[in-house]
Each structure stands twice: as C-alpha cells, then as structure tokens.
Design a protein around this motif. Sequence first.
Motif, PDB file in Angstrom:
ATOM      1  N   ALA A 115       0.879  -1.261   0.056  1.00  0.00           N
ATOM      2  CA  ALA A 115      -0.066   0.134   0.163  1.00  0.00           C
ATOM      3  C   ALA A 115       0.953   1.284  -0.070  1.00  0.00           C
ATOM      4  CB  ALA A 115      -0.795  -0.244   1.090  1.00  0.00           C
ATOM      5  N   HIS A 116       0.569   2.487   0.751  1.00  0.00           N
ATOM      6  CA  HIS A 116       1.289   3.423   0.897  1.00  0.00           C
ATOM      7  C   HIS A 116       1.494   4.582  -0.051  1.00  0.00           C
ATOM      8  CE1 HIS A 116       4.558   5.509   3.298  1.00  0.00           C
ATOM      9  NE2 HIS A 116       5.510   5.304   2.146  1.00  0.00           N
ATOM     10  N   GLY A 117       1.183   4.206  -1.071  1.00  0.00           N
ATOM     11  CA  GLY A 117       1.729   5.289  -2.238  1.00  0.00           C
ATOM     12  C   GLY A 117       0.609   6.103  -2.546  1.00  0.00           C
ATOM     13  N   HIS A 118      -0.478   5.694  -2.263  1.00  0.00           N
ATOM     14  CA  HIS A 118      -1.733   6.456  -2.676  1.00  0.00           C
ATOM     15  C   HIS A 118      -1.931   6.652  -4.267  1.00  0.00           C
ATOM     16  CE1 HIS A 118      -3.411   7.940   1.493  1.00  0.00           C
ATOM     17  NE2 HIS A 118      -2.251   7.411   1.352  1.00  0.00           N
ATOM     18  N   VAL A 119      -1.273   5.692  -4.994  1.00  0.00           N
ATOM     19  CA  VAL A 119      -1.438   5.584  -6.331  1.00  0.00           C
ATOM     20  C   VAL A 119      -1.364   4.076  -6.627  1.00  0.00           C
ATOM     21  CG1 VAL A 119       0.112   7.376  -6.961  1.00  0.00           C
ATOM     22  CG2 VAL A 119       0.999   5.172  -6.462  1.00  0.00           C
ATOM     23  N   GLN A 120      -1.755   3.602  -7.710  1.00  0.00           N
ATOM     24  CA  GLN A 120      -1.929   2.142  -7.864  1.00  0.00           C
ATOM     25  C   GLN A 120      -1.024   1.615  -9.229  1.00  0.00           C
ATOM     26  OE1 GLN A 120      -5.237  -0.411  -7.196  1.00  0.00           O
ATOM     27  NE2 GLN A 120      -5.835   0.264  -9.284  1.00  0.00           N
ATOM     28  N   ARG A 121      -0.345   0.522  -8.813  1.00  0.00           N
ATOM     29  CA  ARG A 121       0.570   0.160  -9.667  1.00  0.00           C
ATOM     30  C   ARG A 121       0.759  -1.547  -9.837  1.00  0.00           C
ATOM     31  NH1 ARG A 121       5.567   3.727  -8.176  1.00  0.00           N
ATOM     32  NH2 ARG A 121       3.897   4.627  -6.805  1.00  0.00           N
ATOM     33  N   HIS A 122       1.350  -2.358 -10.621  1.00  0.00           N
ATOM     34  CA  HIS A 122       1.948  -3.399 -10.613  1.00  0.00           C
ATOM     35  C   HIS A 122       3.425  -3.457 -10.930  1.00  0.00           C
ATOM     36  CE1 HIS A 122      -2.074  -5.289 -10.541  1.00  0.00           C
ATOM     37  NE2 HIS A 122      -2.312  -4.269 -11.430  1.00  0.00           N
ATOM     38  N   VAL A 123       4.028  -4.280 -10.011  1.00  0.00           N
ATOM     39  CA  VAL A 123       5.485  -4.444 -10.218  1.00  0.00           C
ATOM     40  C   VAL A 123       5.955  -5.892 -10.415  1.00  0.00           C
ATOM     41  CG1 VAL A 123       7.787  -4.081  -9.324  1.00  0.00           C
ATOM     42  CG2 VAL A 123       5.863  -2.095  -9.087  1.00  0.00           C
ATOM     43  N   PHE A 124       6.708  -6.173 -11.312  1.00  0.00           N
ATOM     44  CA  PHE A 124       7.301  -7.551 -11.355  1.00  0.00           C
ATOM     45  C   PHE A 124       8.662  -7.638 -11.175  1.00  0.00           C
ATOM     46  CE2 PHE A 124       3.320  -6.856 -13.855  1.00  0.00           C
ATOM     47  CZ  PHE A 124       2.455  -8.172 -13.227  1.00  0.00           C
ATOM     48  N   HIS A 125       9.010  -8.212  -9.991  1.00  0.00           N
ATOM     49  CA  HIS A 125      10.283  -8.084  -9.376  1.00  0.00           C
ATOM     50  C   HIS A 125      11.219  -9.130 -10.199  1.00  0.00           C
ATOM     51  CE1 HIS A 125      10.120  -5.580  -5.955  1.00  0.00           C
ATOM     52  NE2 HIS A 125       8.449  -6.195  -5.885  1.00  0.00           N
ATOM     53  N   ASP A 126      12.465  -8.754 -10.271  1.00  0.00           N
ATOM     54  CA  ASP A 126      13.628  -9.650 -10.998  1.00  0.00           C
ATOM     55  C   ASP A 126      14.702  -9.473 -10.407  1.00  0.00           C
ATOM     56  OD1 ASP A 126      14.450  -7.262 -11.851  1.00  0.00           O
ATOM     57  OD2 ASP A 126      13.658  -7.458 -14.074  1.00  0.00           O
ATOM     58  N   ALA A 127      15.984  -9.850 -11.171  1.00  0.00           N
ATOM     59  CA  ALA A 127      17.181  -9.732 -10.183  1.00  0.00           C
ATOM     60  C   ALA A 127      17.466  -8.281 -10.005  1.00  0.00           C
ATOM     61  CB  ALA A 127      18.178 -10.125 -11.432  1.00  0.00           C
ATOM     62  N   ALA A 128      16.849  -7.153 -10.616  1.00  0.00           N
ATOM     63  CA  ALA A 128      17.221  -5.966 -10.334  1.00  0.00           C
ATOM     64  C   ALA A 128      17.003  -5.571  -8.857  1.00  0.00           C
ATOM     65  CB  ALA A 128      16.674  -4.832 -11.408  1.00  0.00           C
ATOM     66  N   THR A 129      15.974  -6.165  -8.540  1.00  0.00           N
ATOM     67  CA  THR A 129      15.228  -5.796  -6.939  1.00  0.00           C
ATOM     68  C   THR A 129      15.740  -6.892  -6.050  1.00  0.00           C
ATOM     69  OG1 THR A 129      13.161  -6.512  -7.750  1.00  0.00           O
ATOM     70  CG2 THR A 129      13.803  -4.159  -7.639  1.00  0.00           C
ATOM     71  N   GLY A 130      16.379  -7.905  -6.543  1.00  0.00           N
ATOM     72  CA  GLY A 130      16.892  -9.027  -5.648  1.00  0.00           C
ATOM     73  C   GLY A 130      16.174 -10.329  -5.546  1.00  0.00           C
TER      74      GLY A 130
END
Length: 516
Positions: free
Chosen positions: A306-321
């Motif tokens: 939550a937290h951001g008061h916006v909406q998004r989808h993130v698909f984690h890969d090696a760049a974020t560990g």
Amino acid sequence: MIRTLVALCLALAAGAAQAQAAACGGVVYDDRDRDGMRDATEPGLTGVRVSDGISIATTGRDGRYQLPANGERARFVIKPSGFDVLRAANGLPAFWRRSADGACPDFGLVRASKAPAELDVLVFADTQTKSMTDVDYYARDIVEPLRRAGAGRAHLGMTLGDIVDDHVSLYPAVTEVTTRLGLPWLHVPGNHDVDAGAASDEDALGSFHRHFGPDTFAWEETQADFLMLDDVVTLPGQRPAYVGGLREDQFAFIEAYLATRDPSRLLVVGVHIPFFPVGGESFRTADRERLFAMLTRVPRVLLLSAHGHVQRHVFHDAATGWHGTGPLHEYNVGAACGAFWSGVPNGDGIPDSTMSDGTPNGTARLQVGADGHYRLAWQPAGVDATAGAFTRAMRLHAPRALRRGAYPAWGVYANVWMGTPDMRVEFRVDGGEWKPMKRVEQPDPWLLAENVRDDEAEALRGYDRSPEADASTHLWRGALPTTLAAGLHRVEVRAFDPWQGLQTADTSYRLVDATP
C-alpha cells in the motif's frame, strides 16, 4: 560414586524444572458450542500451530502446545483451513491473546462450513482517517456501498496499514465501520498507525497491538495462505521518521512458518510499505533480498502493498533482488481514502479523492481458485461517472472538438486502473479497425484539467483541492484522426485485463470545419 549420581540427578531435575518454568502451555480445541470456553465434551485439535510471533508450536494429539514463556508477547493461533475463529467484542477475529501473567492461552476453533470454490477477499489500503468526518466518508463511500452490493459474498477482508492518519484514538470508530461488512478482518500497521511520542520502533505500536493484536502473523484458507507483516521500521527523531524493513523476530517467524506450511499453495504476503524502491532506499535492500531469498522456496507468491496512494503493478526480477524462476508480482494497492479524502464533493458531500495518478479511490478484490490461481480487480468508489467517459475499469479523456484536417496531434487517453506494463490496449473510431494505443508515463489529462479548474476558481471548491497530477503507470494514448467527415465520431477503447478479461469504454469527439 553414589554422591556423583545423586548430584547429577539433582542437576537434571533442576534443569527440567527450569525449562518447565521457562515455558507455558495451552490447548487448541474444537469449540462445538461456539461459546469461547472449553468444556468436557470438546476435544483438543491435533496439528494446529500456535505462535508468539517468533517460535511456532504444533499441538499434539490432545490439542496441547508449549511456547517459551514471554509475557510481553501476544500468542496467536495460525487459523488452519477448514476452521473459523470466533469474533471478539469489537467484531474482529479473536485469534490472539495477551495475558498479564504471561500464561499461554487456550484457543477455540469452529469447524467451517463447506469451503467455497473460489476465495473472495476484500483488500483495503490506507483508509487513513484523521477525524470523525473522514470516518463518515469511509463509511458512506467505501463500506456501505460494498455492504449493499452484497459484500457478504466475500469471505475475508484485510487493511494494509494507515488505518488512521496519526489519530489512533479513531481505531474503535474505524473498526465499528469495517466490521459492518460481517467478515473476518485482518490488519497490518502503517507508518501513520504509530503512537505519538514513541521513543523507539519497539514501543511504536502499543495502540495497534491493543486493538488489532500481533503485527506479524499467518492465516490460512482452503485456497491460499496469508502472511501479514509489519514492514514499517520507526525511526523516532530522524527524517524520514521510518523506513521499510523487517525485524529479526519477524525473520525468525517467517522462517518457522515457511517450514511448516504446504509449499505448493499460493502464499499472499500483505504489508504496508512497498518492496520496490521509491525515491531511494524506501525499503531496506538487505531486508528485501533476505526475504526474497526465503520466498524462492515458494512456487506461487503474490505480494500486496500500500502506502503510495497510487496504483501500480511491479514484477520483481534480479534488479530488485528476486532470483526465482519467474517474475515476482507485487500489486501496490490504491488507497481507500484516495488522495486523503480531498477534492470536490459529490452530491452526497463526499470528496472525489482521485489519486495523483488519476486512479479513483476505492478498494481491491482478490479472488483465488481452488488451484491457487488468482484474479485481481479494482472497485472504484465515490467517483462522479459524468466527469469524463468512466467505467469500472478505466476513464477516457479526449477533446470534445477538433478542426477537421488539423494535424493529428491530439489523442484519446485511457487510464486503465489495473493496467500492467505489457497490457494490450486498443482503440477504434466509428467501428473501424482496432489500433494499438501507446503506453505513456505522464499525468492523467483528466486530473490535469481538474487542477486547472481548482487554480481558476476564486473560492475553494472543496475542503482540500485535488492533488497535483503526477505520472501514471497505467495510462495509454491513441492519436485521434482528423480527416473524417465533419460531425460526431464515436471512440471505443478495449483493454485486455489479464484477470478480468476484456474491458471496454467509449467516448466521442466532434470534427468541425473552420477557416482562418
């Protein structure tokens, strides 16, 4: 020799007594009469896990368990699938206890009726009330419409932090509203749920713990398991006053829990602070990588933040560990309060509260099938449907009139609430050929226009004006043709939602003949 044996026996007895004194025990039982008290006809339940937020104990044949004696920590039952827990006086699930003498409590479970084919979960983020006026908005804009629409069809609810806006005295009022939905409701804390004057992270959540129980726990349903984590590390006296991260006791609990659950089931992790970085190290990199390494053992994981008061989808890969076999999906859920209950009031006096990325305030819905596959949806609330072409899936913005023959420099915009970076979005004019729309990361023009209306107004249009439009991660643009005949032209947009299927909306624009 005899004296040595006696001494050894005494030492062993003393050690056993000391170990016994350092532990406490309780029982988990089948609460057949649903009264919250065990009687002689109610048997203990085998194989149920109970925790103090660090260790996990599993009940034996008689339903008994033992945990380390620690009077400062709440104990809770990890609700197993196939069972329910009773509700406390405030309407929230009574799955936890904290006793003044440090004793381990007994827990009664109620056998659930037949599990639904699909689990339906309401997901709230950032209700963020700062006054009873905001609590009223929350009730009328979010909860009552869901209740009237049959929220009883849902089976579980959760709030992903920032239940209030630094006013923890509002917890009872917010809870009274939330529990009108009649669902078992889970909570994790946010950075605005911290007690005023807290001197350390350790004492930041006293009010939260008294009202909602443990800040880190697990809960299981037939279709999925839920791991709820406090990921706000409070830093009193610093700027910023918090950072995303996890404590050592939480890592211990996560390790213990992952070792005891069925790894083939979907694991839903609920937190407040997003795992992906926002403007620097918003979540401690080492903590994220450590958690992600643990989660690689789980084939199916969904992260909810939550937290951001916006909406998004993130698909984690090696760049974020993340080093799993495929991308790790994080759904950063939009706020129930939207842009902090701001904007022009509607006919019922409720602020519009569109978020800075153009997403209307509302709630999310998570549906999980028996095979663990999930579907997501966004349910807008309190949005004026006449303000642009609006559906439950998107809002369109286009000019009302263009000069026929002008250079095609103006476009139709589609803000698709659940848009993912690779979503296919197309448009057509007057029933012609479908053409692809281009994803653009820029402010929603509808909200930009609302900003201008606020700027030009000589008086306040509401208590707080709408937020300044910021770049949206789910906005698409298509250039409108100007070589068609003069008159009105219909524009249709379709988006291929990966969870809810084809979503459509339409608007129109007029081509006008003009001379210099």
